[in-house]
Motif scaffolding. Structure first.
Motif, PDB file in Angstrom:
ATOM      1  N   ASP A 264      -6.417 -10.077  13.004  1.00 37.65           N
ATOM      2  CA  ASP A 264      -7.467  -9.634  14.123  1.00 37.65           C
ATOM      3  C   ASP A 264      -8.404  -8.674  13.893  1.00 37.65           C
ATOM      4  O   ASP A 264      -9.471  -8.532  13.894  1.00 37.65           O
ATOM      5  CB  ASP A 264      -6.633  -9.234  15.277  1.00 37.65           C
ATOM      6  CG  ASP A 264      -5.929 -10.472  15.993  1.00 37.65           C
ATOM      7  OD1 ASP A 264      -6.301 -11.661  15.618  1.00 37.65           O
ATOM      8  OD2 ASP A 264      -4.672 -10.459  16.720  1.00 37.65           O
ATOM      9  N   ASP A 265      -7.771  -7.472  13.243  1.00 36.53           N
ATOM     10  CA  ASP A 265      -8.540  -6.238  12.816  1.00 36.53           C
ATOM     11  C   ASP A 265      -8.303  -5.839  11.275  1.00 36.53           C
ATOM     12  O   ASP A 265      -6.800  -5.399  11.462  1.00 36.53           O
ATOM     13  CB  ASP A 265      -8.288  -5.402  13.877  1.00 36.53           C
ATOM     14  CG  ASP A 265      -9.131  -4.183  13.425  1.00 36.53           C
ATOM     15  OD1 ASP A 265     -10.292  -4.121  12.435  1.00 36.53           O
ATOM     16  OD2 ASP A 265      -9.102  -2.925  14.033  1.00 36.53           O
ATOM     17  N   ALA A 266      -8.839  -6.134  10.199  1.00 36.67           N
ATOM     18  CA  ALA A 266      -8.128  -5.732   8.833  1.00 36.67           C
ATOM     19  C   ALA A 266      -9.280  -4.487   8.491  1.00 36.67           C
ATOM     20  O   ALA A 266      -8.885  -4.222   7.188  1.00 36.67           O
ATOM     21  CB  ALA A 266      -8.419  -7.018   8.067  1.00 36.67           C
ATOM     22  N   ASP A 267     -10.180  -3.911   9.252  1.00 36.52           N
ATOM     23  CA  ASP A 267     -11.008  -2.669   8.570  1.00 36.52           C
ATOM     24  C   ASP A 267     -10.065  -1.728   8.261  1.00 36.52           C
ATOM     25  O   ASP A 267     -10.267  -1.054   7.153  1.00 36.52           O
ATOM     26  CB  ASP A 267     -11.713  -2.292   9.840  1.00 36.52           C
ATOM     27  CG  ASP A 267     -12.928  -3.307  10.302  1.00 36.52           C
ATOM     28  OD1 ASP A 267     -12.940  -4.320   9.627  1.00 36.52           O
ATOM     29  OD2 ASP A 267     -13.462  -3.151  11.493  1.00 36.52           O
ATOM     30  N   ASP A 268      -9.030  -1.282   8.798  1.00 30.31           N
ATOM     31  CA  ASP A 268      -8.244  -0.319   8.539  1.00 30.31           C
ATOM     32  C   ASP A 268      -7.591  -0.720   7.164  1.00 30.31           C
ATOM     33  O   ASP A 268      -7.592   0.240   6.264  1.00 30.31           O
ATOM     34  CB  ASP A 268      -7.055  -0.003   9.459  1.00 30.31           C
ATOM     35  CG  ASP A 268      -6.118  -1.044   9.860  1.00 30.31           C
ATOM     36  OD1 ASP A 268      -6.599  -2.134   9.754  1.00 30.31           O
ATOM     37  OD2 ASP A 268      -4.771  -0.713  10.056  1.00 30.31           O
ATOM     38  N   LEU A 269      -7.017  -1.920   6.876  1.00 28.56           N
ATOM     39  CA  LEU A 269      -6.509  -2.292   5.613  1.00 28.56           C
ATOM     40  C   LEU A 269      -7.482  -2.146   4.515  1.00 28.56           C
ATOM     41  O   LEU A 269      -7.301  -1.855   3.455  1.00 28.56           O
ATOM     42  CB  LEU A 269      -5.883  -3.548   5.843  1.00 28.56           C
ATOM     43  CG  LEU A 269      -4.638  -3.737   6.765  1.00 28.56           C
ATOM     44  CD1 LEU A 269      -4.115  -5.273   6.632  1.00 28.56           C
ATOM     45  CD2 LEU A 269      -3.546  -2.900   6.215  1.00 28.56           C
ATOM     46  N   GLU A 270      -8.644  -2.846   4.911  1.00 37.66           N
ATOM     47  CA  GLU A 270      -9.965  -2.960   3.867  1.00 37.66           C
ATOM     48  C   GLU A 270     -10.007  -1.406   3.357  1.00 37.66           C
ATOM     49  O   GLU A 270     -10.333  -1.455   2.246  1.00 37.66           O
ATOM     50  CB  GLU A 270     -11.048  -3.745   4.316  1.00 37.66           C
ATOM     51  CG  GLU A 270     -11.894  -3.867   3.494  1.00 37.66           C
ATOM     52  CD  GLU A 270     -13.080  -4.760   3.483  1.00 37.66           C
ATOM     53  OE1 GLU A 270     -13.596  -5.448   3.088  1.00 37.66           O
ATOM     54  OE2 GLU A 270     -13.081  -4.967   5.170  1.00 37.66           O
ATOM     55  N   ALA A 271     -10.246  -0.525   4.240  1.00 31.35           N
ATOM     56  CA  ALA A 271     -10.495   1.039   4.029  1.00 31.35           C
ATOM     57  C   ALA A 271      -9.647   1.764   3.134  1.00 31.35           C
ATOM     58  O   ALA A 271      -9.761   2.356   2.173  1.00 31.35           O
ATOM     59  CB  ALA A 271     -10.797   1.576   5.421  1.00 31.35           C
ATOM     60  N   GLU A 272      -8.022   1.343   3.394  1.00 31.25           N
ATOM     61  CA  GLU A 272      -7.076   1.970   2.896  1.00 31.25           C
ATOM     62  C   GLU A 272      -6.953   1.246   1.260  1.00 31.25           C
ATOM     63  O   GLU A 272      -6.885   2.018   0.213  1.00 31.25           O
ATOM     64  CB  GLU A 272      -5.735   1.865   3.442  1.00 31.25           C
ATOM     65  CG  GLU A 272      -4.683   2.521   2.599  1.00 31.25           C
ATOM     66  CD  GLU A 272      -3.262   2.530   3.619  1.00 31.25           C
ATOM     67  OE1 GLU A 272      -2.295   3.241   2.807  1.00 31.25           O
ATOM     68  OE2 GLU A 272      -3.174   1.885   4.671  1.00 31.25           O
ATOM     69  N   LEU A 273      -7.387   0.082   1.212  1.00 33.76           N
ATOM     70  CA  LEU A 273      -7.394  -0.567  -0.166  1.00 33.76           C
ATOM     71  C   LEU A 273      -8.631   0.255  -0.925  1.00 33.76           C
ATOM     72  O   LEU A 273      -8.186   0.451  -2.361  1.00 33.76           O
ATOM     73  CB  LEU A 273      -7.801  -1.947  -0.223  1.00 33.76           C
ATOM     74  CG  LEU A 273      -6.489  -3.003   0.309  1.00 33.76           C
ATOM     75  CD1 LEU A 273      -6.812  -4.271   0.938  1.00 33.76           C
ATOM     76  CD2 LEU A 273      -5.587  -2.928  -0.925  1.00 33.76           C
TER      77      LEU A 273
ATOM     78  N   LEU B  23       0.790  -1.311  -0.034  1.00 28.23           N
ATOM     79  CA  LEU B  23       0.088  -0.083  -0.083  1.00 28.23           C
ATOM     80  C   LEU B  23       0.918   1.107   0.116  1.00 28.23           C
ATOM     81  O   LEU B  23       0.563   2.156  -0.733  1.00 28.23           O
ATOM     82  CB  LEU B  23      -0.906  -0.018   1.289  1.00 28.23           C
ATOM     83  CG  LEU B  23      -2.195  -0.762   1.094  1.00 28.23           C
ATOM     84  CD1 LEU B  23      -2.858  -0.960   2.586  1.00 28.23           C
ATOM     85  CD2 LEU B  23      -3.270  -0.360   0.028  1.00 28.23           C
ATOM     86  N   ALA B  24       1.823   1.190   0.781  1.00 28.98           N
ATOM     87  CA  ALA B  24       2.720   2.241   0.886  1.00 28.98           C
ATOM     88  C   ALA B  24       3.350   2.601  -0.391  1.00 28.98           C
ATOM     89  O   ALA B  24       3.479   3.955  -0.986  1.00 28.98           O
ATOM     90  CB  ALA B  24       3.759   2.165   1.783  1.00 28.98           C
ATOM     91  N   GLU B  25       4.073   1.537  -1.264  1.00 27.05           N
ATOM     92  CA  GLU B  25       4.482   1.747  -2.383  1.00 27.05           C
ATOM     93  C   GLU B  25       3.774   2.240  -3.461  1.00 27.05           C
ATOM     94  O   GLU B  25       3.989   3.101  -4.359  1.00 27.05           O
ATOM     95  CB  GLU B  25       5.158   0.338  -2.869  1.00 27.05           C
ATOM     96  CG  GLU B  25       6.403  -0.143  -1.841  1.00 27.05           C
ATOM     97  CD  GLU B  25       6.897  -1.561  -2.190  1.00 27.05           C
ATOM     98  OE1 GLU B  25       6.156  -2.115  -2.782  1.00 27.05           O
ATOM     99  OE2 GLU B  25       7.873  -1.957  -1.574  1.00 27.05           O
TER     100      GLU B  25
END
Length: 137
Positions: free
Chosen positions: A85-94, A27-29
């Motif tokens: 455990d908690d992937a909401d932040d990753l999903e939102a960023e994607l 994501l950062a890249e």
């Protein structure tokens, strides 16, 4: 620590952590590959066609789509393995990143259409102006 001291839960936790890091790194890249806002906004062109060509070049997302694909791949794998455990932040960023890339790509297509239309429009206007000059004579 020897391998015999690690149990399956520890190994799974370690793999899940590494998977999350892979997603975050991709994501950062991808974000880093996006055009610089100043490159999209500022221009040194002498005419409209130069502006459009510069803008079209500035709207290139580079390898951002490839990095997004990698992030989605590892995210999907991690989700299906129930590794996060908690992937909401990753999903939102994607989702945010995908939307930004789509917006940039759409703008690039629109600029590309204008870039191919403007020279013909100029010729048409020059011909019309030439016709007007002939009518006045």
């Amino acid at each position: 620590m020897s391998q015999s001291t690690l149990n399956d839960d520890e190994l799974f936790g370690e793999a899940a952590s590494e998977m999350r890091e892979d997603v975050e790194e991709s994501l950062a890249e991808a974000w880093d590959e996006l055009p610089d806002p100043d490159d999209v906004w500022e221009t040194d062109a002498d005419n409209v066609l130069g502006v459009l060509n510069g803008l079209r070049s500035a709207l290139d997302v580079g390898d951002a789509e490839d990095h997004l694909r990698d992030a989605k791949k590892w995210f999907t794998m991690g989700q299906r393995a129930d590794a996060f455990d908690d992937a909401d932040d990753l999903e939102a960023e994607l989702e945010d990143l995908e939307e930004v890339i789509e917006d940039i790509s759409s703008a690039g297509e629109q600029v590309g259409e204008l870039t191919s239309t403007i020279p013909g429009l100029r010729s048409t206007l020059e011909e019309a102006a030439g016709d007007d000059d002939e009518d006045e004579e």
